[in-house]
Scaffold this motif. Structure first.
Motif, short mmCIF file in Angstrom:
data_model
loop_
_atom_site.label_atom_id
_atom_site.label_comp_id
_atom_site.label_asym_id
_atom_site.label_seq_id
_atom_site.Cartn_x
_atom_site.Cartn_y
_atom_site.Cartn_z
N ILE A 282 0.86 -1.19 0.00
CA ILE A 282 0.00 0.00 0.00
C ILE A 282 0.89 1.24 0.00
N THR A 283 0.60 2.16 -0.89
CA THR A 283 1.29 3.44 -0.82
C THR A 283 0.23 4.51 -0.70
N PHE A 284 0.54 5.53 0.06
CA PHE A 284 -0.39 6.64 0.08
C PHE A 284 0.34 7.97 0.13
N GLY A 285 -0.35 8.97 -0.35
CA GLY A 285 0.18 10.32 -0.30
C GLY A 285 -0.88 11.20 0.30
N THR A 286 -0.48 12.21 1.03
CA THR A 286 -1.48 13.10 1.59
C THR A 286 -1.02 14.55 1.48
N ASN A 287 -1.97 15.46 1.68
CA ASN A 287 -1.74 16.89 1.52
C ASN A 287 -1.27 17.25 0.11
N LEU A 288 -1.80 16.51 -0.86
CA LEU A 288 -1.53 16.84 -2.25
C LEU A 288 -2.51 17.94 -2.67
N ASP A 289 -2.09 18.79 -3.57
CA ASP A 289 -2.97 19.87 -4.00
C ASP A 289 -4.12 19.32 -4.84
N SER A 290 -5.30 19.83 -4.57
CA SER A 290 -6.48 19.42 -5.34
C SER A 290 -7.35 20.63 -5.59
N LYS A 291 -7.75 20.83 -6.84
CA LYS A 291 -8.64 21.95 -7.16
C LYS A 291 -9.97 21.79 -6.44
N LEU A 292 -10.39 20.53 -6.33
CA LEU A 292 -11.70 20.23 -5.79
C LEU A 292 -11.74 20.33 -4.27
N LEU A 293 -10.70 19.83 -3.62
CA LEU A 293 -10.76 19.64 -2.18
C LEU A 293 -9.79 20.52 -1.39
N GLY A 294 -8.94 21.27 -2.08
CA GLY A 294 -7.89 21.99 -1.37
C GLY A 294 -6.71 21.05 -1.17
N LYS A 295 -6.81 20.22 -0.15
CA LYS A 295 -5.78 19.19 0.07
C LYS A 295 -6.43 17.82 -0.03
N LYS A 296 -5.78 16.96 -0.76
CA LYS A 296 -6.36 15.63 -0.90
C LYS A 296 -5.35 14.56 -0.55
N ALA A 297 -5.86 13.35 -0.42
CA ALA A 297 -5.00 12.19 -0.19
C ALA A 297 -5.34 11.13 -1.23
N ILE A 298 -4.41 10.25 -1.47
CA ILE A 298 -4.59 9.16 -2.43
C ILE A 298 -4.01 7.89 -1.83
N ILE A 299 -4.69 6.77 -2.06
CA ILE A 299 -4.20 5.47 -1.57
C ILE A 299 -4.12 4.52 -2.76
N LYS A 300 -3.01 3.82 -2.87
CA LYS A 300 -2.85 2.82 -3.92
C LYS A 300 -2.62 1.47 -3.27
N ILE A 301 -3.47 0.52 -3.58
CA ILE A 301 -3.38 -0.81 -2.97
C ILE A 301 -3.11 -1.82 -4.08
N ALA A 302 -1.93 -2.40 -4.04
CA ALA A 302 -1.54 -3.33 -5.09
C ALA A 302 -2.23 -4.68 -4.92
N ASP A 303 -2.65 -5.27 -6.01
CA ASP A 303 -3.20 -6.63 -6.05
C ASP A 303 -4.43 -6.82 -5.18
N ARG A 304 -5.18 -5.77 -5.01
CA ARG A 304 -6.38 -5.90 -4.20
C ARG A 304 -7.55 -5.25 -4.94
N PHE A 305 -8.66 -5.98 -5.00
CA PHE A 305 -9.86 -5.48 -5.66
C PHE A 305 -11.00 -5.60 -4.65
N PHE A 306 -11.80 -4.58 -4.55
CA PHE A 306 -12.80 -4.54 -3.48
C PHE A 306 -14.19 -4.86 -4.01
N LYS A 307 -14.98 -5.47 -3.15
CA LYS A 307 -16.40 -5.67 -3.46
C LYS A 307 -17.12 -4.33 -3.31
N ASN A 308 -18.19 -4.13 -4.07
CA ASN A 308 -18.94 -2.87 -3.97
C ASN A 308 -19.36 -2.57 -2.54
N GLU A 309 -19.80 -3.59 -1.82
CA GLU A 309 -20.30 -3.33 -0.47
C GLU A 309 -19.18 -2.83 0.45
N ASP A 310 -17.95 -3.21 0.15
CA ASP A 310 -16.83 -2.73 0.95
C ASP A 310 -16.43 -1.31 0.55
N ILE A 311 -16.35 -1.11 -0.76
CA ILE A 311 -15.88 0.18 -1.25
C ILE A 311 -16.91 1.28 -0.99
#
Ligand SMILES: [Zn+2]
Length: 154
Positions: free
Chosen positions: A40-69
């Motif tokens: 898992i890698t994540f970044g936070t306090n990235l600039d976003s036009k929409l949110l001001g500051k945003k975060a992003i999470i990248k999860i390798a080899d993992r796919f989520f069920k709709n009910e989880d996501i």
């Protein structure tokens, strides 16, 4: 397929983008990622036009069920979910707030039965003016989105 996205750093997996920066750790909790063995890698306090500051999470080899996501919609309804195969975004999932939430969230009422007995919490979601409130099935008290506390799921 769009290739300009800066989310292509993982070969296979799921990218959760446009998380408000202050909700990052709640998203990690709600998905139970602290117990995950995936990369898992994540970044936070990235600039976003929409949110001001945003975060992003990248999860390798993992796919989520709709009910989880869809749980993410409780705390970050504007989050964007990208499913990655072979470095390409193959699917963009739209989050929808589930009509009911079972477990996951703690009732904020200290005298609620769910805080004293082994009873799983159950809420009806109410969406109003861009805010989400959870109406407890047992004590009928509402928990606002700012007060959402996640029950760790492992
Ligand atoms: Zn309650």
């Amino acid at each position: 397929m769009e290739k300009h996205l800066k989310v292509s750093a993982i070969k296979e997996g799921t990218v959760i983008d446009h998380i408000p920066a202050d909700q990052l750790f709640k998203v990690i909790d709600i998905l139970g990622l602290s117990h995950s063995e995936n990369q898992i890698t994540f970044g936070t306090n990235l600039d976003s036009k929409l949110l001001g500051k945003k975060a992003i999470i990248k999860i390798a080899d993992r796919f989520f069920k709709n009910e989880d996501i869809d749980r993410i919609a409780l705390i970050a309804p504007q989050a964007k979910i990208n499913v990655i195969h072979n470095f390409e975004v193959v699917e963009k999932r739209i989050l929808s707030v589930p009509p009911t939430i079972r477990g996951i969230v703690k009732c904020m009422n200290p005298v609620c039965v769910t805080n004293h007995q082994p009873v799983e919490t159950l809420f009806t979601t109410i969406r109003e003016n861009g805010e989400i409130r959870l109406l407890c099935h047992y004590c009928e008290k509402e928990t606002s989105d700012k007060n959402i506390k996640i029950i760790s799921n492992v």
